[in-house]
Design a protein around this motif. Sequence first.
Motif, PDB file in Angstrom:
ATOM      1  N   ASP A   1      -0.437   0.675   3.584  1.00 15.28           N
ATOM      2  CA  ASP A   1      -0.815  -0.728   3.492  1.00 15.28           C
ATOM      3  C   ASP A   1       0.055  -1.434   2.449  1.00 15.28           C
ATOM      4  O   ASP A   1       0.353  -0.883   1.391  1.00 15.28           O
ATOM      5  CB  ASP A   1      -2.292  -0.836   3.110  1.00 15.28           C
ATOM      6  N   LYS A   2       0.474  -2.634   2.775  1.00 18.50           N
ATOM      7  CA  LYS A   2       1.380  -3.379   1.884  1.00 18.50           C
ATOM      8  C   LYS A   2       0.659  -4.011   0.699  1.00 18.50           C
ATOM      9  O   LYS A   2       1.300  -4.444  -0.254  1.00 18.50           O
ATOM     10  CB  LYS A   2       2.125  -4.444   2.684  1.00 18.50           C
ATOM     11  N   ARG A   3      -0.651  -4.077   0.755  1.00 19.42           N
ATOM     12  CA  ARG A   3      -1.397  -4.718  -0.331  1.00 19.42           C
ATOM     13  C   ARG A   3      -2.251  -3.715  -1.123  1.00 19.42           C
ATOM     14  O   ARG A   3      -2.350  -3.813  -2.345  1.00 19.42           O
ATOM     15  CB  ARG A   3      -2.295  -5.813   0.236  1.00 19.42           C
ATOM     16  N   TYR A   4      -2.853  -2.747  -0.412  1.00 17.48           N
ATOM     17  CA  TYR A   4      -3.745  -1.796  -1.057  1.00 17.48           C
ATOM     18  C   TYR A   4      -3.151  -0.385  -1.006  1.00 17.48           C
ATOM     19  O   TYR A   4      -2.269  -0.094  -0.203  1.00 17.48           O
ATOM     20  CB  TYR A   4      -5.118  -1.805  -0.370  1.00 17.48           C
ATOM     21  N   PHE A   5      -3.674   0.486  -1.883  1.00 18.74           N
ATOM     22  CA  PHE A   5      -3.280   1.889  -1.846  1.00 18.74           C
ATOM     23  C   PHE A   5      -4.106   2.591  -0.776  1.00 18.74           C
ATOM     24  O   PHE A   5      -5.037   3.358  -1.068  1.00 18.74           O
ATOM     25  CB  PHE A   5      -3.486   2.539  -3.218  1.00 18.74           C
ATOM     26  N   SER A   6      -3.772   2.333   0.468  1.00 15.87           N
ATOM     27  CA  SER A   6      -4.523   2.892   1.589  1.00 15.87           C
ATOM     28  C   SER A   6      -3.592   3.038   2.793  1.00 15.87           C
ATOM     29  O   SER A   6      -2.426   2.611   2.756  1.00 15.87           O
ATOM     30  CB  SER A   6      -5.708   1.987   1.951  1.00 15.87           C
TER      31      SER A   6
END
Length: 245
Positions: A224-229
Amino acid sequence: MSALRAPLTVPGFESFLSQVGIADALPSPSSHRTVYRAYLRRMQASAPAALERDFIESLGVLCLTDKKDDVLMWAHYAGNHRGVCVGFDSGAEPFDTARKVSYSEQRVAISDDHRSDDEQLVQIALLTKSTHWKYEREWRAVKRPVSDDEKEYYRQLLAEDPQSADAIANVLASEGGPGQYEFESSAIRVVCLGAEMSMDRKNEVTTIVREMAPHVRIEQMELDKRYFSLNSSRVPRTMKFSANP
């Protein structure tokens, strides 16, 4: 070794004293308590393992997870996101015997007067881990070795009752300690491609899956580009991977 042998309870200890003929030699209840306290001190000092290491090492343990999108799992077990994750039908052999692992702050302690049989003790000892590993959401299928005595029993049973052949074959196929176990390709449900897998390897894996198990769903994992997921998206059957110009 995750499980420890816990001390006998007071009733269990008294029963042991009677079995070995010591109870009558102790003159008073206080002497019984003194011996029991000494026994507890020795057990607490040694903290013996609940199951012998040689026996544990004779078992086969298949480790699985029910979470395909855990970042740490991909980093630790799939070449830092360059490998694959294979999803199986939980109702198919040998995955149908998997049981959920419990996570605890304390080691499991199994008393000597525990009434479970050997198989239950193995399950208890091998299905508890430290809470440090809770993120793995692990399931384990434990495969025990088949002893020579058990094999001889099955040979005699087969000679007496040929109709038991299928049942015996199922036992021998599902157990056997560590090693390789066969399963039907229909047991594979999904193959997930790592987020850092090379284009060539993606095309290689998808070609193999489409040829050998066309029913299997292929998914691409993406960081994911925003979260660590991780996110996943289904790969169309006709899609081929190519590098961006």
